[in-house]
Scaffold this motif. Structure first.
Motif, PDB file in Angstrom:
ATOM      1  N   ARG A 668       0.836  -1.184   0.000  1.00  0.00           N
ATOM      2  CA  ARG A 668       0.000   0.000   0.000  1.00  0.00           C
ATOM      3  C   ARG A 668       0.875   1.240   0.000  1.00  0.00           C
ATOM      4  O   ARG A 668       2.060   1.219   0.345  1.00  0.00           O
ATOM      5  CB  ARG A 668      -0.934   0.014   1.217  1.00  0.00           C
ATOM      6  CG  ARG A 668      -1.865  -1.171   1.274  1.00  0.00           C
ATOM      7  CD  ARG A 668      -2.649  -1.370  -0.013  1.00  0.00           C
ATOM      8  NE  ARG A 668      -3.702  -0.413  -0.194  1.00  0.00           N
ATOM      9  CZ  ARG A 668      -4.988  -0.626   0.088  1.00  0.00           C
ATOM     10  NH1 ARG A 668      -5.366  -1.797   0.573  1.00  0.00           N
ATOM     11  NH2 ARG A 668      -5.888   0.308  -0.118  1.00  0.00           N
ATOM     12  N   GLU A 705      -5.442   5.724  -4.324  1.00  0.00           N
ATOM     13  CA  GLU A 705      -5.513   6.112  -2.915  1.00  0.00           C
ATOM     14  C   GLU A 705      -5.340   7.618  -2.753  1.00  0.00           C
ATOM     15  O   GLU A 705      -6.034   8.261  -1.960  1.00  0.00           O
ATOM     16  CB  GLU A 705      -4.444   5.363  -2.118  1.00  0.00           C
ATOM     17  CG  GLU A 705      -4.741   3.880  -1.964  1.00  0.00           C
ATOM     18  CD  GLU A 705      -3.580   3.127  -1.359  1.00  0.00           C
ATOM     19  OE1 GLU A 705      -2.415   3.522  -1.608  1.00  0.00           O
ATOM     20  OE2 GLU A 705      -3.809   2.142  -0.650  1.00  0.00           O
ATOM     21  N   LEU A 837     -11.235   0.498  -3.835  1.00  0.00           N
ATOM     22  CA  LEU A 837     -10.423   0.195  -2.655  1.00  0.00           C
ATOM     23  C   LEU A 837     -11.122   0.561  -1.352  1.00  0.00           C
ATOM     24  O   LEU A 837     -10.803   0.003  -0.307  1.00  0.00           O
ATOM     25  CB  LEU A 837      -9.081   0.944  -2.733  1.00  0.00           C
ATOM     26  CG  LEU A 837      -8.202   0.688  -3.961  1.00  0.00           C
ATOM     27  CD1 LEU A 837      -6.966   1.569  -3.915  1.00  0.00           C
ATOM     28  CD2 LEU A 837      -7.802  -0.780  -4.053  1.00  0.00           C
ATOM     29  N   TYR A 838     -12.064   1.513  -1.412  1.00  0.00           N
ATOM     30  CA  TYR A 838     -12.691   2.031  -0.204  1.00  0.00           C
ATOM     31  C   TYR A 838     -14.208   2.105  -0.372  1.00  0.00           C
ATOM     32  O   TYR A 838     -14.715   2.327  -1.488  1.00  0.00           O
ATOM     33  CB  TYR A 838     -12.154   3.437   0.111  1.00  0.00           C
ATOM     34  CG  TYR A 838     -10.671   3.498   0.332  1.00  0.00           C
ATOM     35  CD1 TYR A 838     -10.101   3.044   1.511  1.00  0.00           C
ATOM     36  CD2 TYR A 838      -9.828   4.017  -0.655  1.00  0.00           C
ATOM     37  CE1 TYR A 838      -8.726   3.113   1.713  1.00  0.00           C
ATOM     38  CE2 TYR A 838      -8.466   4.095  -0.465  1.00  0.00           C
ATOM     39  CZ  TYR A 838      -7.919   3.634   0.721  1.00  0.00           C
ATOM     40  OH  TYR A 838      -6.563   3.702   0.917  1.00  0.00           O
ATOM     41  N   PRO A 839     -14.955   1.987   0.722  1.00  0.00           N
ATOM     42  CA  PRO A 839     -16.408   2.192   0.669  1.00  0.00           C
ATOM     43  C   PRO A 839     -16.779   3.571   0.142  1.00  0.00           C
ATOM     44  O   PRO A 839     -17.836   3.740  -0.475  1.00  0.00           O
ATOM     45  CB  PRO A 839     -16.844   2.007   2.130  1.00  0.00           C
ATOM     46  CG  PRO A 839     -15.781   1.164   2.743  1.00  0.00           C
ATOM     47  CD  PRO A 839     -14.520   1.549   2.062  1.00  0.00           C
ATOM     48  N   THR A 857     -10.304  -7.944  -8.264  1.00  0.00           N
ATOM     49  CA  THR A 857     -10.052  -8.837  -7.127  1.00  0.00           C
ATOM     50  C   THR A 857      -8.613  -8.772  -6.646  1.00  0.00           C
ATOM     51  O   THR A 857      -8.343  -8.819  -5.441  1.00  0.00           O
ATOM     52  CB  THR A 857     -10.405 -10.286  -7.529  1.00  0.00           C
ATOM     53  OG1 THR A 857     -11.753 -10.328  -7.983  1.00  0.00           O
ATOM     54  CG2 THR A 857     -10.227 -11.230  -6.366  1.00  0.00           C
ATOM     55  N   LEU A 860      -7.585  -6.357  -3.799  1.00  0.00           N
ATOM     56  CA  LEU A 860      -8.290  -6.381  -2.521  1.00  0.00           C
ATOM     57  C   LEU A 860      -7.910  -7.611  -1.706  1.00  0.00           C
ATOM     58  O   LEU A 860      -7.833  -8.734  -2.233  1.00  0.00           O
ATOM     59  CB  LEU A 860      -9.803  -6.367  -2.751  1.00  0.00           C
ATOM     60  CG  LEU A 860     -10.357  -5.126  -3.457  1.00  0.00           C
ATOM     61  CD1 LEU A 860     -11.802  -5.363  -3.874  1.00  0.00           C
ATOM     62  CD2 LEU A 860     -10.239  -3.899  -2.568  1.00  0.00           C
ATOM     63  N   LYS A 863     -10.656  -9.879   3.366  1.00  0.00           N
ATOM     64  CA  LYS A 863     -11.600  -9.170   4.232  1.00  0.00           C
ATOM     65  C   LYS A 863     -12.182  -7.938   3.534  1.00  0.00           C
ATOM     66  O   LYS A 863     -13.346  -7.574   3.747  1.00  0.00           O
ATOM     67  CB  LYS A 863     -10.923  -8.772   5.539  1.00  0.00           C
ATOM     68  CG  LYS A 863      -9.747  -7.830   5.375  1.00  0.00           C
ATOM     69  CD  LYS A 863      -9.150  -7.455   6.727  1.00  0.00           C
ATOM     70  CE  LYS A 863      -7.986  -6.473   6.564  1.00  0.00           C
ATOM     71  NZ  LYS A 863      -7.397  -6.083   7.871  1.00  0.00           N
ATOM     72  N   ASP A 864     -11.384  -7.294   2.687  1.00  0.00           N
ATOM     73  CA  ASP A 864     -11.886  -6.129   1.946  1.00  0.00           C
ATOM     74  C   ASP A 864     -12.910  -6.541   0.899  1.00  0.00           C
ATOM     75  O   ASP A 864     -13.889  -5.821   0.645  1.00  0.00           O
ATOM     76  CB  ASP A 864     -10.721  -5.394   1.279  1.00  0.00           C
ATOM     77  CG  ASP A 864      -9.783  -4.741   2.286  1.00  0.00           C
ATOM     78  OD1 ASP A 864     -10.255  -4.396   3.380  1.00  0.00           O
ATOM     79  OD2 ASP A 864      -8.585  -4.593   1.977  1.00  0.00           O
ATOM     80  N   LEU A 865     -12.677  -7.692   0.256  1.00  0.00           N
ATOM     81  CA  LEU A 865     -13.647  -8.199  -0.709  1.00  0.00           C
ATOM     82  C   LEU A 865     -15.011  -8.402  -0.053  1.00  0.00           C
ATOM     83  O   LEU A 865     -16.047  -7.975  -0.577  1.00  0.00           O
ATOM     84  CB  LEU A 865     -13.156  -9.531  -1.288  1.00  0.00           C
ATOM     85  CG  LEU A 865     -12.196  -9.489  -2.481  1.00  0.00           C
ATOM     86  CD1 LEU A 865     -11.663 -10.878  -2.774  1.00  0.00           C
ATOM     87  CD2 LEU A 865     -12.887  -8.930  -3.705  1.00  0.00           C
ATOM     88  N   TYR A 867     -16.120  -7.115   2.754  1.00  0.00           N
ATOM     89  CA  TYR A 867     -16.653  -5.859   3.269  1.00  0.00           C
ATOM     90  C   TYR A 867     -17.285  -5.019   2.157  1.00  0.00           C
ATOM     91  O   TYR A 867     -18.415  -4.523   2.275  1.00  0.00           O
ATOM     92  CB  TYR A 867     -15.514  -5.103   3.946  1.00  0.00           C
ATOM     93  CG  TYR A 867     -15.915  -3.806   4.612  1.00  0.00           C
ATOM     94  CD1 TYR A 867     -17.073  -3.701   5.378  1.00  0.00           C
ATOM     95  CD2 TYR A 867     -15.110  -2.682   4.485  1.00  0.00           C
ATOM     96  CE1 TYR A 867     -17.419  -2.523   6.007  1.00  0.00           C
ATOM     97  CE2 TYR A 867     -15.450  -1.484   5.107  1.00  0.00           C
ATOM     98  CZ  TYR A 867     -16.603  -1.407   5.864  1.00  0.00           C
ATOM     99  OH  TYR A 867     -16.956  -0.231   6.475  1.00  0.00           O
ATOM    100  N   LEU A 868     -16.588  -4.880   1.041  1.00  0.00           N
ATOM    101  CA  LEU A 868     -17.081  -4.031  -0.040  1.00  0.00           C
ATOM    102  C   LEU A 868     -18.303  -4.635  -0.734  1.00  0.00           C
ATOM    103  O   LEU A 868     -19.221  -3.902  -1.144  1.00  0.00           O
ATOM    104  CB  LEU A 868     -15.964  -3.783  -1.059  1.00  0.00           C
ATOM    105  CG  LEU A 868     -14.802  -2.890  -0.575  1.00  0.00           C
ATOM    106  CD1 LEU A 868     -13.714  -2.797  -1.642  1.00  0.00           C
ATOM    107  CD2 LEU A 868     -15.293  -1.501  -0.216  1.00  0.00           C
TER     108      LEU A 868
END
Length: 984
Positions: A668, A705, A837-839, A857, A860, A863-865, A867-868
């Protein structure tokens, strides 16, 4: 025109290769010289050291004479290092240059380097003092048996360097030359942008006077014409220097004016730019016919200050590390310099004449009809744009000419230059319009008539210089529509021809090809005229900070590679990324075009000898050394050579790190890393720390980002959440629609569904259309019956925006209503594709009108997959996930059944964002066990699409055969963007 230029380039390249090698020393001579320089203690080697490495600082009044035939070679050797510690980097760079590029030193002896040119990344400032640079270089060279007589250098925002090509050590060049094949490069280039690095060039220049100097801005006289030459020279540090002529050997038939010139290499600090013009004029007045070249010192970070480095053996205690002023090196004697500058600017619009202006201000211009007609004839040979308006398509050539003539009729009347620039901009492509909105470039004719070659590229390919000098407008008058150029850059004269310019990567590539074709043509002409051959011993390359891989669409090392394509026998290439380039636009004729400072340009400088000295060849030296080794000792050098080949291959072909599953290892973004900022004619960086992405995906993520951070600063996430809640309860606001339903309906009966994707550009190919009118494109797709539409709204790599999603939704709804039939209104839903990458991004897409979203995919974590996808469901948007490997499909196991709406199998390679043009990547994924397990979990109702040049894969024989293979493998359809899918 294009075919002619290409043919000329190929013909001249083939001729020039044979011409260049013909004037190299014979294999016997090369082996002898190399053997003698390697042979420890030999009499010939002692003579070489006594002459070639002697102190080159001589009396200025002395006439340089060649004591014998000039057998002592002129040598330029380069080295570089990307070590994180400054001391280690300097040691490695010096060692590489000396051991791989310079003749070995006599046992227990010391040889001399006449000039060392150094560039040091400003990123070392935080961990080491700039004052350590020169002492470390002197110590490293001393340890390896060399003394430096003169050293100059600067900090930089990136380096350019090279090292010997191991392929040349097995005689492949000679074999290829005999077979009339393409020659292998003698050296391999490398460019490092915004990374820690040190590059050095070590020069052995027999019979050349070398004198360095440093001048502060306040010390440059501004009354050049009234000062005695000696007073002016003393003021700038050139007291006693004269451009002494060099007497060529008796066998030379002629001696032209070029043999009496001098060369000046300048390294100013950024703050010296205001005084540079006076220094250049003074050098040209006091040293007529001299070649002036150089580059402005740069830094990676604006928080760092540019540094200059200087050392003279005549005053060994005076080791200078400077922050201001201008460093220079005066060169005279057996040295011939040739310079070229690439401006990278494409002319647009017609040709104008200045009718009102003074000093550096242009007020009014009028169309030059005759010149414009000549330019239009050249432009007619270019390809027609694939996306034109309907009335343009049906227009005949005569109608188009009449329309253009009517448009230009208004331009015959003098009007403010800003008004005319606005007219020109309206007729340009989206990319060119975007550039002109950010920066206005005007080119002023350098003199003379248009002649038979009004095209810039044609002139360059013919060996002529640029017709226009490109300037960036410094300021504009909103009241009178005037523009003002930088002070001291030009003196506006009435009647001067003018054109508008834009910077474009594709044109810059063509310009480089034309520039080097012209160089080869001039060399061929000189050869046919019986002039002494010019065999360059080295090449310096000084691009500005904004002409790296970013400008050339991710193609790292494009400019250095282009130079070596045309100069395959040059053993050394070096330079650095600068804040500006100094030189003349007229190749080989500095008298007709004074040297100036150019932003957003690249300068090429070739060193060679006037007397035709042999070029020191590390490959010939290595061959001679191997021939003298006994059989028992041949194995060890072979191991060293293998190691060297491995090291070079590793340096040149760096691969992104991958895990045990073959997936890219993604880091990141560093919180302290920054972004580039364009200021005036050049690009600066405001990064505190530099981090180089290991892959295109990683760089894409870092930029994304940064983009999201900027959005958050303006609109917090809480505000977006509130707006989405209000939109849900407001009946007048659009609600998400079913994206999958219409697609599955269209797939009934075993049909293969094509989903059109709208995107402005591709990372590897640039703009896809001249004008990206998304409303018109979506309208056409809707009328054609597209069941759904995908819109790429990424701004980083694909040039899109969230406004495109909104425009697509509105255009499709309007087109469906206008084309409504008895069967009802069919409105294709819109999917937004971006690097999610972010909500925060999901909420913005929902507000923009997206019905579904497509996620990458590989970018991410598991856990991000999860979550989003949950947040997308909460926002009533369907989710598509894009995969490029079996490991990524397996990673989707974390998502419960029903948590994903569809899958996209891609042919894209995320390391460089290229495509697998064989189509096997997607086909193998469709047939994989991981995909079978995915189907068993999520059911056959989840569609699977393929994307990535599916309409252009031609390895399956007949058109459409690849689509049939995908369908048979279980694909529901394909998402088609840049590629054109066959009708069937």
């Amino acid at each position: 025109m294009k075919l002619t230029l290409l043919a000329w380039s190929a013909a001249l390249l083939s001729v020039s290769v044979s011409y260049t090698t013909a004037f190299q020393p014979s294999p016997l001579q090369k082996t002898t010289n190399s053997h003698n320089s390697i042979q420890t203690g030999s009499l010939q080697n002692e003579k070489l050291k006594a002459s070639s490495f002697s102190d080159s600082s001589r009396s200025a009044s002395k006439l340089f004479m060649s004591s014998s035939a000039p057998s002592d070679p002129q040598v330029l050797a380069s080295g570089y290092s990307e070590q994180m510690k400054l001391q280690d980097a300097i040691q490695e760079a010096i060692t590489m240059a000396i051991q791989e590029g310079l003749p070995p030193v006599v046992a227990d002896g010391t040889a001399q380097i006449d000039l060392a040119v150094v560039s040091v990344s400003s990123l070392y400032d935080g961990s080491a003092s700039p004052s350590e640079v020169v002492p470390a270089i002197l110590a490293a060279t001393k340890e390896l048996g060399y003394d430096i007589r003169n050293l100059v250098g600067s900090s930089s925002g990136g380096f350019v360097s090279s090292r010997p090509n191991p392929a040349c050590f097995n005689g492949q060049n000679e074999e290829n030359n005999d077979d009339d094949e393409e020659m292998i490069r003698s050296c391999l280039p490398i460019e490092g942008e915004g990374v820690p690095g040190v590059s050095v060039t070590l020069c052995i220049l027999p019979d050349v006077e070398v004198q360095s100097f440093h001048v502060e801005g306040d010390d440059v006289p501004d009354d050049i014409g009234r000062l005695d030459p000696e007073i002016w020279k003393r003021a700038v540090g050139l007291s006693g220097f004269e451009a002494a002529p060099y007497a060529l050997p008796e066998e030379s038939e002629s001696q032209d004016a070029e043999d009496k010139d001098a060369a000046f290499f300048l390294l100013p600090s950024p703050a010296f730019q205001n005084d540079l013009d006076e220094l250049l004029r003074g050098l040209e007045m006091n040293f007529p016919s001299s070649h002036i070249f150089g580059a402005i010192a740069s830094t990676v970070s604006s928080l760092s200050r540019a540094r200059l480095f200087r050392y003279q053996a005549s005053d060994p205690d005076d080791i200078q590390t400077l922050a201001d002023g201008c460093l220079g090196v005066a060169l005279s004697g057996d040295l011939r310099v040739k310079t070229m500058i690439a401006q990278g600017a494409k002319p647009v619009g017609g040709v104008y004449q200045i009718v009102k202006g003074q000093e550096t201000t242009i007020q009014a211009i009028a169309l030059d009809e005759t010149a414009t007609e000549l330019v239009q004839e050249e432009d007619e040979e270019e390809e027609e744009e694939e996306e034109e308006e309907v009335d343009e398509k049906t227009m005949s050539a005569e109608d188009r000419k009449a329309r253009m003539a009517a448009a230009y009729a208004k331009a015959r009347i003098p009007k403010p230059i800003l008004a005319e620039a606005n007219f020109v901009m309206k007729n340009l492509s989206d990319d060119d319009q975007s550039f002109m909105r950010k920066a206005l470039l005007v080119g002023l004719e350098r003199g003379g008539s248009l002649g038979r070659s009004p095209s810039e590229l044609a002139r360059l390919a013919e060996g002529k210089g640029h017709q226009y000098t490109v300037h960036q407008v410094a300021s504009a008058g909103m009241k009178d529509g005037s523009v003002t150029l930088s002070l001291g850059s030009v003196d506006i004269k009435r009647g001067t021809r003018l054109r508008f310019f834009v910077r474009e990567s594709d044109f810059a590539k063509k310009e480089l090809a034309a520039l080097w074709t012209g160089y080869k043509r001039r060399a061929l002409g000189a050869n046919l005229a019986g002039k002494p051959a010019f065999n360059p011993t080295g090449c310096f390359l000084f691009p500005t900070l904004d002409r790296g891989s970013k400008f050339f669409m991710g193609n790292t090392g494009f400019e250095s590679g282009a130079a070596l394509d045309y100069l395959p026998t040059v053993p050394c290439l070096n330079g650095f990324f600068s804040n500006g380039v100094i030189g003349s636009l007229q190749p080989d004729s500095p008298q007709s075009d004074p040297a100036s400072l150019y932003g957003s340009a690249s300068g090429y400088v070739l060193f060679g000898s006037k007397s035709g000295r042999p070029i020191y060849s590390p490959e010939a030296a290595a061959e001679a050394f191997e021939n003298e080794e006994v059989e028992d000792d041949t194995e060890e050098p072979a191991e060293d050579e293998d190691w060297k080949v491995t090291q070079i291959a590793t340096d040149v072909e760096k691969k992104a790190p991958r895990d045990e599953n073959g997936e890219l290892v993604i880091k990141r973004r560093e919180v302290h890393s920054g972004r580039s900022l364009t200021v005036s004619a050049v690009e600066w960086s405001v990064a505190e720390k530099a981090a180089t992405p290991s892959s295109a995906l990683e760089g894409f993520m870092w930029d994304k980002e940064t983009e999201v951070d900027r959005f958050r600063e303006r609109v917090p996430l809480a505000n977006l959440v509130s707006q989405c809640k209000l939109q849900n309860v407001d009946p007048s606001q659009p609600k998400p629609r079913d994206w999958i339903g219409p697609v599955m309906e269209a797939a009934k009966g075993g049909k293969f569904v094509l989903i059109p994707e709208c995107k402005r550009m591709e990372p590897i190919s640039g703009s896809l259309r001249k004008r990206y009118d998304i409303a018109k494109i979506v309208t056409d797709f809707t009328v054609a019956g597209a069941p759904a539409i995908s819109v790429n709204c990424d701004a980083v790599l694909f040039g899109g925006s969230l406004d495109d999603v909104t425009a697509a939704r509105e255009a499709s709804s309007k087109a469906a209503l206008e084309g409504a039939s008895e069967d009802g209104v069919v409105v294709p839903p819109v999917m937004a594709s971006d690097l999610l990458l972010y909500p925060y991004q999901l909420y913005k897409m929902r507000l923009a009108g997206a019905d579904a979203v497509n996620m990458v995919t590989a970018a991410l974590a598991a856990k991000d997959l999860l979550y989003l996808t949950k947040i997308a469901q909460a926002l009533s948007m369907q989710t598509m996930l894009s995969v490029t490997s079996a490991a990524q499909i397996k990673a989707l196991e974390i998502i419960p059944a029903g948590g994903i709406s569809g899958l996209v199998v891609s042919n894209r390679e995320l390391e460089d964002y290229s495509f697998d043009m064989t189509g096997q990547q997607a086909l193998q994924l469709l047939q994989s066990e991981e995909l079978q397990a995915f189907r068993e979990k999520h059911g056959d109702g989840v569609p699977i699409f393929v994307e990535g040049r599916v309409g252009l894969v031609d390895t399956f024989g007949e058109p459409g055969a690849y689509l049939e293979a995908l369908h048979e493998a279980g694909a529901t359809g394909a998402i088609v963007g840049a590629g054109v899918a066959p009708d069937e």
